[in-house]
Enzyme design. Structure first.
Site, short mmCIF file in Angstrom:
data_model
loop_
_atom_site.label_atom_id
_atom_site.label_comp_id
_atom_site.label_asym_id
_atom_site.label_seq_id
_atom_site.Cartn_x
_atom_site.Cartn_y
_atom_site.Cartn_z
CG ASN A 1 -10.49 -14.63 -5.63
OD1 ASN A 1 -10.45 -15.84 -5.85
ND2 ASN A 1 -10.50 -14.12 -4.41
CB CYS B 1 -9.27 -19.58 -2.36
SG CYS B 1 -10.55 -18.33 -2.38
CG HIS C 1 -6.02 -17.65 -3.96
ND1 HIS C 1 -6.84 -17.92 -5.04
CD2 HIS C 1 -6.77 -16.88 -3.12
CE1 HIS C 1 -8.01 -17.36 -4.85
NE2 HIS C 1 -7.99 -16.72 -3.70
O1 UT7 Z 1 -9.91 -15.28 -2.14
C1 UT7 Z 1 -10.21 -15.36 -0.80
C2 UT7 Z 1 -9.52 -14.37 -0.01
N1 UT7 Z 1 -9.90 -13.05 -0.40
C3 UT7 Z 1 -9.00 -12.11 -0.33
O2 UT7 Z 1 -7.88 -12.41 -0.04
C4 UT7 Z 1 -9.43 -10.69 -0.55
C5 UT7 Z 1 -8.70 -9.81 0.43
N2 UT7 Z 1 -9.09 -8.39 0.39
C6 UT7 Z 1 -8.80 -7.58 -0.63
O3 UT7 Z 1 -8.31 -7.99 -1.66
C7 UT7 Z 1 -9.04 -6.10 -0.42
O4 UT7 Z 1 -9.36 -5.88 0.93
C8 UT7 Z 1 -10.15 -5.49 -1.32
C9 UT7 Z 1 -9.66 -5.41 -2.76
C10 UT7 Z 1 -11.41 -6.31 -1.21
C11 UT7 Z 1 -10.45 -4.06 -0.88
O5 UT7 Z 1 -9.26 -3.28 -0.89
P1 UT7 Z 1 -8.87 -2.40 0.38
O6 UT7 Z 1 -7.66 -1.65 0.04
O7 UT7 Z 1 -8.79 -3.32 1.57
O8 UT7 Z 1 -10.07 -1.41 0.50
P2 UT7 Z 1 -11.08 -1.19 1.71
O9 UT7 Z 1 -12.06 -2.30 1.78
O10 UT7 Z 1 -10.33 -0.82 2.96
O11 UT7 Z 1 -11.82 0.10 1.20
C12 UT7 Z 1 -11.14 1.35 0.99
C13 UT7 Z 1 -12.09 2.30 0.29
C14 UT7 Z 1 -13.46 2.35 0.95
O12 UT7 Z 1 -13.94 3.70 0.85
P3 UT7 Z 1 -13.86 4.70 2.11
O13 UT7 Z 1 -14.63 4.03 3.20
O14 UT7 Z 1 -12.41 4.82 2.42
O15 UT7 Z 1 -14.49 5.94 1.58
C15 UT7 Z 1 -14.31 1.47 0.07
O16 UT7 Z 1 -15.68 1.81 0.13
O17 UT7 Z 1 -12.31 1.86 -1.04
C16 UT7 Z 1 -13.72 1.77 -1.28
N3 UT7 Z 1 -13.99 0.74 -2.27
C17 UT7 Z 1 -14.02 0.99 -3.58
N4 UT7 Z 1 -13.86 2.13 -4.28
C18 UT7 Z 1 -13.97 2.04 -5.62
C19 UT7 Z 1 -14.20 -0.58 -2.07
N5 UT7 Z 1 -14.39 -1.19 -3.24
C20 UT7 Z 1 -14.30 -0.23 -4.19
C21 UT7 Z 1 -14.41 -0.26 -5.59
N6 UT7 Z 1 -14.22 0.90 -6.26
N7 UT7 Z 1 -14.66 -1.39 -6.29
#
Ligand code: UT7
Length: 309
Positions: free
Chosen positions: A266, A96, A236
């Protein structure tokens, strides 16, 4: 692809995607369109806007992690498509941050020889490395390209300060494990989706907020400026919550932060030039404005560039 399309693919919802990421749609390239095609289109538009022809370009720098081929470089493929017969062309694999690294490398080339014109591009066909069975990543990414022509400015504008940093110890937080010489493609790896992008989202999130803030503060300090002096921040576009946290840390009102993540998701190295171009064409940047570009991505790697328009 809309969020509704993803509701049919994986266990997710429009509400979750919008509230956790800010994304509503992403663009997915057709099967017969590749990064070099998108990059070439973006470059043609940039050259048209800059009023220069392919023969005028001395350097082409392409940021990408999804090139058409391993060899030749994406830049050489784009060079051939555009007929940049007087240029040297090379790639940067900085995910990125590729566009910002490209600006940083082009800047001293122009300072050394003010007649030089550099074309800097970010292009990605991320759909080719996205695992559409993994809800934690597939909803995030889109395909795109963005480009800019850089040349010496006699009116006092230019790239004022830049910062680049990486931490290879964190490489496995966002990577494509399979497909290189170490772990080549095998039917089993491909079947298991291990040839696609893998990300530890919440860990990447924390590093992104911290390091994008530090990088931004560094380029501002080097220029003797503060967040108050910035007309527009072009971050970004990875997650609306990362952008919000960055704006808060920099004490920059959201009205001075450009956001288009809802339309594209993204798009890695294309994200910053795509946003820069949209902001510029919408008349949001005026001569003399200070514009802060900042990005973060797989490597992990991050950087910022402060531009006087
Ligand atoms: O571009 C390069 C750099 N990349 C980034 O900067 C990305 C950085 N990370 C993020 O943007 C976020 O971490 C994500 C959007 C990827 C995820 O959001 P989060 O708030 O960090 O969620 P998490 O990974 O902690 O997951 C929370 C919950 C989990 O369920 P449980 O374990 O709490 O039951 C996930 O399984 O959300 C669940 N989950 C989803 N639920 C519905 C993860 N993806 C999804 C989804 N729909 N698409």
């Amino acid at each position: 692809m809309t969020n509704a399309d993803f509701e049919k693919l994986v266990d997710t919802s429009d509400e979750w995607i919008i509230s956790r990421t800010g994304i509503k749609e992403r663009r997915i390239a057709d099967a017969d369109m590749f990064g070099s095609d998108m990059a070439s289109n973006a470059c043609r538009n940039a050259m048209e806007m800059a009023g220069c022809s392919p023969e005028d370009i001395d350097v082409l720098i392409v940021g990408t992690v999804t090139p058409d081929y391993r060899l030749p470089s994406e830049a050489c493929v784009v060079q051939e498509k555009l007929g940049l017969v007087n240029a040297v062309a090379f790639d940067i694999a900085a995910a990125c941050t590729g566009f910002i690294n490209g600006l940083t490398i082009a800047r001293p080339m122009i300072e050394t020889d003010p007649t030089k014109k550099c074309l800097v591009v970010g292009c990605e066909k991320l759909s080719s490395i996205t695992n559409y069975k993994d809800r934690g990543t597939c909803v995030l990414f889109g395909d795109a390209a963005g480009a800019a022509v850089l040349a010496a400015d006699t009116n006092g504008g230019g790239i004022i300060s830049t910062f680049m940093k990486s931490d290879g110890r964190l490489g496995e937080l966002l990577w494509q494990e399979i497909g290189g010489t170490k772990n080549p493609y095998t039917p089993e790896n491909v079947y298991n989706g291990r040839d696609k992008l893998i990300m530890s989202g919440s860990e990447v999130f924390k590093v992104a907020v911290r390091e994008m803030s530090i990088a931004s503060e560094k380029v501002l300090k080097d220029a003797g400026l503060t967040g108050d002096d910035i007309s527009l921040v072009i971050p970004h576009q990875a997650n609306i919550r990362i952008i919000d946290a960055l704006a808060k840390r920099l004490k920059v009102d959201k009205s001075r932060v450009f956001i288009n993540i809802e339309k594209y998701g993204n798009t890695s190295s294309a994200s910053v030039p795509l946003a820069l171009d949209e902001a510029n064409r919408q008349g949001k940047i005026k001569p003399g404005d200070y514009v802060l570009l900042v990005a973060f991505g797989g490597g992990l790697i991050w950087g910022a560039a402060l531009v006087k328009w």
